[in-house]
Write an enzyme that holds these catalytic residues in place. Structure first.
Site, PDB file in Angstrom:
ATOM      1  N   GLU A  63       0.838  -1.123   0.064  1.00 33.59           N
ATOM      2  CA  GLU A  63       0.114  -0.015   0.042  1.00 33.59           C
ATOM      3  C   GLU A  63       0.954   1.184   0.071  1.00 33.59           C
ATOM      4  O   GLU A  63       0.663   2.045  -0.706  1.00 33.59           O
ATOM      5  CB  GLU A  63      -1.045  -0.089   1.334  1.00 33.59           C
ATOM      6  CG  GLU A  63      -1.933  -0.988   0.993  1.00 33.59           C
ATOM      7  CD  GLU A  63      -1.306  -2.097   2.129  1.00 33.59           C
ATOM      8  OE1 GLU A  63      -0.112  -2.660   1.902  1.00 33.59           O
ATOM      9  OE2 GLU A  63      -1.988  -2.970   3.015  1.00 33.59           O
ATOM     10  N   CYS A  93      -2.022  -2.763   7.067  1.00 34.10           N
ATOM     11  CA  CYS A  93      -1.342  -2.693   8.536  1.00 34.10           C
ATOM     12  C   CYS A  93      -1.776  -1.357   9.241  1.00 34.10           C
ATOM     13  O   CYS A  93      -2.125  -0.410   8.572  1.00 34.10           O
ATOM     14  CB  CYS A  93      -0.096  -3.184   8.622  1.00 34.10           C
ATOM     15  SG  CYS A  93       0.888  -2.026   8.223  1.00 34.10           S
TER      16      CYS A  93
HETATM   17 ZN    ZN Z   1       1.324  -1.929   5.834  1.00 31.23          ZN
END
Ligand code: ZN
Length: 133
Positions: A63, A93
């Site tokens: 990401e 995350c």
């Molecule tokens: Zn991450």
């Protein structure tokens, strides 16, 4: 599943781009390869992959890779990001949630085990009280 400023990509198409991108992931330590496809407000798509490092703290997620690519090209507004892993759903995350929140608190986050099981959630749902200065 429509995007506010979608011109070319549906959620499934964006997910397919993320799934293809993960072939370039560098994950020799975990073996957990992840790809992402980030759609900006102008309809541009930036891909990202996770890139691990022998110094584990230097590892960057798919990401953030996509965001860094887009930001470095001058893009600042984002509509959606699809995240694909191999045979399982990969949610962003905590670091990535905060990183994305800086630019797009309401970005649509598309995840799924495969294109038939896609879920789309707003980042503000995944990170309800994000930090901003
Ligand atoms: Zn991450």
């Amino acid at each position: 599943m429509d995007f506010t400023n979608n011109r070319d990509a549906s959620a499934a198409e964006l997910y397919d781009i993320a799934a293809k991108a993960l072939e370039n992931a560098y994950a020799p330590f975990s073996g957990f390869r992840v790809g992402s496809a980030l759609l900006d407000a102008d309809g541009r798509i930036f891909t990202g992959v996770n890139i691990e490092n022998s110094s584990f703290g230097a590892t960057i997620c798919a990401e953030r890779t996509a965001f860094v690519k887009a930001l470095s090209e001058g893009s600042r507004e984002f509509t959606a990001i699809a995240i694909a892993a191999e045979n399982e759903e990969a949610l962003p995350c905590g670091i990535c949630r905060q990183f994305m929140y800086e630019f797009s608190p309401d970005i649509l986050v598309i995840t799924g085990k495969d294109r038939e099981t896609l879920a789309a959630r707003r980042l503000s749902e995944l990170l309800p009280l994000g930090f901003r200065l």
